[in-house]
Design a protein around this motif. Structure first.
Motif, PDB file in Angstrom:
ATOM      1  N   GLN A  10      62.723  47.257 -16.220  1.00  0.00           N
ATOM      2  CA  GLN A  10      61.585  46.487 -16.735  1.00  0.00           C
ATOM      3  C   GLN A  10      61.990  45.716 -17.989  1.00  0.00           C
ATOM      4  OE1 GLN A  10      58.457  45.955 -15.322  1.00  0.00           O
ATOM      5  NE2 GLN A  10      58.472  44.390 -16.917  1.00  0.00           N
ATOM      6  N   LYS A  11      62.778  46.347 -18.853  1.00  0.00           N
ATOM      7  CA  LYS A  11      63.255  45.650 -20.051  1.00  0.00           C
ATOM      8  C   LYS A  11      64.151  44.474 -19.662  1.00  0.00           C
ATOM      9  CE  LYS A  11      62.809  49.465 -23.224  1.00  0.00           C
ATOM     10  NZ  LYS A  11      63.254  50.050 -24.453  1.00  0.00           N
ATOM     11  N   ALA A  12      64.987  44.678 -18.651  1.00  0.00           N
ATOM     12  CA  ALA A  12      65.847  43.590 -18.176  1.00  0.00           C
ATOM     13  C   ALA A  12      64.990  42.430 -17.676  1.00  0.00           C
ATOM     14  CB  ALA A  12      66.779  44.082 -17.073  1.00  0.00           C
ATOM     15  N   LEU A  13      63.947  42.757 -16.922  1.00  0.00           N
ATOM     16  CA  LEU A  13      63.051  41.725 -16.411  1.00  0.00           C
ATOM     17  C   LEU A  13      62.337  41.004 -17.546  1.00  0.00           C
ATOM     18  CD1 LEU A  13      61.658  40.309 -14.038  1.00  0.00           C
ATOM     19  CD2 LEU A  13      59.987  42.164 -14.041  1.00  0.00           C
ATOM     20  N   ASP A  14      61.864  41.746 -18.528  1.00  0.00           N
ATOM     21  CA  ASP A  14      61.175  41.136 -19.670  1.00  0.00           C
ATOM     22  C   ASP A  14      62.089  40.166 -20.416  1.00  0.00           C
ATOM     23  OD1 ASP A  14      58.921  42.621 -19.016  1.00  0.00           O
ATOM     24  OD2 ASP A  14      59.256  44.129 -20.585  1.00  0.00           O
ATOM     25  N   TRP A  15      63.326  40.589 -20.642  1.00  0.00           N
ATOM     26  CA  TRP A  15      64.275  39.723 -21.342  1.00  0.00           C
ATOM     27  C   TRP A  15      64.641  38.512 -20.484  1.00  0.00           C
ATOM     28  CZ3 TRP A  15      65.155  39.236 -26.235  1.00  0.00           C
ATOM     29  CH2 TRP A  15      64.982  40.314 -27.095  1.00  0.00           C
ATOM     30  N   ALA A  16      64.755  38.695 -19.174  1.00  0.00           N
ATOM     31  CA  ALA A  16      65.060  37.563 -18.290  1.00  0.00           C
ATOM     32  C   ALA A  16      63.919  36.546 -18.323  1.00  0.00           C
ATOM     33  CB  ALA A  16      65.300  38.057 -16.867  1.00  0.00           C
ATOM     34  N   GLU A  17      62.693  37.030 -18.348  1.00  0.00           N
ATOM     35  CA  GLU A  17      61.546  36.125 -18.458  1.00  0.00           C
ATOM     36  C   GLU A  17      61.553  35.393 -19.793  1.00  0.00           C
ATOM     37  OE1 GLU A  17      58.264  38.734 -17.654  1.00  0.00           O
ATOM     38  OE2 GLU A  17      58.475  38.494 -15.486  1.00  0.00           O
ATOM     39  N   ALA A  18      61.916  36.090 -20.847  1.00  0.00           N
ATOM     40  CA  ALA A  18      62.010  35.447 -22.165  1.00  0.00           C
ATOM     41  C   ALA A  18      63.082  34.357 -22.154  1.00  0.00           C
ATOM     42  CB  ALA A  18      62.321  36.482 -23.247  1.00  0.00           C
ATOM     43  N   ALA A  19      64.188  34.625 -21.478  1.00  0.00           N
ATOM     44  CA  ALA A  19      65.258  33.624 -21.375  1.00  0.00           C
ATOM     45  C   ALA A  19      64.772  32.399 -20.613  1.00  0.00           C
ATOM     46  CB  ALA A  19      66.486  34.228 -20.687  1.00  0.00           C
ATOM     47  N   GLU A  20      64.016  32.631 -19.543  1.00  0.00           N
ATOM     48  CA  GLU A  20      63.479  31.521 -18.758  1.00  0.00           C
ATOM     49  C   GLU A  20      62.513  30.675 -19.592  1.00  0.00           C
ATOM     50  OE1 GLU A  20      62.844  29.014 -15.501  1.00  0.00           O
ATOM     51  OE2 GLU A  20      64.334  30.575 -15.733  1.00  0.00           O
ATOM     52  N   LEU A  21      61.634  31.338 -20.318  1.00  0.00           N
ATOM     53  CA  LEU A  21      60.709  30.616 -21.195  1.00  0.00           C
ATOM     54  C   LEU A  21      61.460  29.877 -22.297  1.00  0.00           C
ATOM     55  CD1 LEU A  21      57.822  33.231 -21.505  1.00  0.00           C
ATOM     56  CD2 LEU A  21      57.785  31.073 -20.232  1.00  0.00           C
ATOM     57  N   GLY A  22      62.524  30.507 -22.803  1.00  0.00           N
ATOM     58  CA  GLY A  22      63.345  29.866 -23.823  1.00  0.00           C
ATOM     59  C   GLY A  22      64.002  28.604 -23.303  1.00  0.00           C
ATOM     60  N   LEU A  23      64.482  28.653 -22.071  1.00  0.00           N
ATOM     61  CA  LEU A  23      65.114  27.484 -21.468  1.00  0.00           C
ATOM     62  C   LEU A  23      64.114  26.339 -21.347  1.00  0.00           C
ATOM     63  CD1 LEU A  23      67.570  26.205 -20.132  1.00  0.00           C
ATOM     64  CD2 LEU A  23      66.829  27.211 -17.974  1.00  0.00           C
ATOM     65  N   LYS A  24      62.898  26.659 -20.914  1.00  0.00           N
ATOM     66  CA  LYS A  24      61.859  25.626 -20.804  1.00  0.00           C
ATOM     67  C   LYS A  24      61.521  25.046 -22.167  1.00  0.00           C
ATOM     68  CE  LYS A  24      59.864  27.522 -16.598  1.00  0.00           C
ATOM     69  NZ  LYS A  24      58.722  28.195 -15.986  1.00  0.00           N
ATOM     70  N   ALA A  25      61.453  25.901 -23.182  1.00  0.00           N
ATOM     71  CA  ALA A  25      61.136  25.438 -24.527  1.00  0.00           C
ATOM     72  C   ALA A  25      62.250  24.543 -25.078  1.00  0.00           C
ATOM     73  CB  ALA A  25      60.890  26.625 -25.452  1.00  0.00           C
ATOM     74  N   VAL A  26      63.495  24.907 -24.811  1.00  0.00           N
ATOM     75  CA  VAL A  26      64.626  24.087 -25.249  1.00  0.00           C
ATOM     76  C   VAL A  26      64.542  22.713 -24.601  1.00  0.00           C
ATOM     77  CG1 VAL A  26      67.132  23.798 -25.074  1.00  0.00           C
ATOM     78  CG2 VAL A  26      66.188  25.981 -25.805  1.00  0.00           C
ATOM     79  N   ASP A  27      64.302  22.687 -23.300  1.00  0.00           N
ATOM     80  CA  ASP A  27      64.191  21.408 -22.589  1.00  0.00           C
ATOM     81  C   ASP A  27      63.060  20.553 -23.161  1.00  0.00           C
ATOM     82  OD1 ASP A  27      66.307  22.073 -20.947  1.00  0.00           O
ATOM     83  OD2 ASP A  27      65.041  22.688 -19.259  1.00  0.00           O
ATOM     84  N   LYS A  28      61.935  21.185 -23.473  1.00  0.00           N
ATOM     85  CA  LYS A  28      60.792  20.467 -24.020  1.00  0.00           C
ATOM     86  C   LYS A  28      61.134  19.858 -25.376  1.00  0.00           C
ATOM     87  CE  LYS A  28      55.889  21.154 -25.015  1.00  0.00           C
ATOM     88  NZ  LYS A  28      54.779  22.114 -25.016  1.00  0.00           N
ATOM     89  N   GLN A  29      61.803  20.643 -26.238  1.00  0.00           N
ATOM     90  CA  GLN A  29      62.167  20.140 -27.563  1.00  0.00           C
ATOM     91  C   GLN A  29      63.197  19.014 -27.468  1.00  0.00           C
ATOM     92  OE1 GLN A  29      60.868  20.855 -30.656  1.00  0.00           O
ATOM     93  NE2 GLN A  29      59.329  21.939 -29.441  1.00  0.00           N
TER      94      GLN A  29
END
Length: 84
Positions: A10-29
């Motif tokens: 579950q922690k791995a999944l949570d961190w993977a989701e955070a990475a995905e959101l981070g990638l989207k945020a980087v692209d947006k910026q």
């Protein structure tokens, strides 16, 4: 700390989701920075680039944490499987 394989997964999944959101945020910026550069607003573009760089560092950390927790989950799963 005593973690089960399911908790580690579950922690791995949570961190993977955070990475995905981070990638989207980087692209947006980065897109916002490009729009500002086209509009010749170099100050705001630099702010967006700096934000993207910070988010990229967080994304890299999140990927590392997701990988680490996935490995922990695998080890815990194989260890629990060996005792059964």
């Amino acid at each position: 700390m005593n973690a089960t394989a399911a908790e580690a997964a579950q922690k791995a999944l949570d961190w993977a989701e955070a990475a995905e959101l981070g990638l989207k945020a980087v692209d947006k910026q980065r897109s916002a920075a490009t729009r500002c550069e086209v509009a010749r607003d170099s100050v705001t573009a630099a702010q967006h680039r700096a934000s993207a760089d910070g988010l990229e560092m967080y994304r890299v950390r999140a990927v590392g944490m997701a990988t680490m927790w996935a490995c922990v989950a695998g080890v815990l799963q194989s260890t629990a499987g060996g005792r059964s």
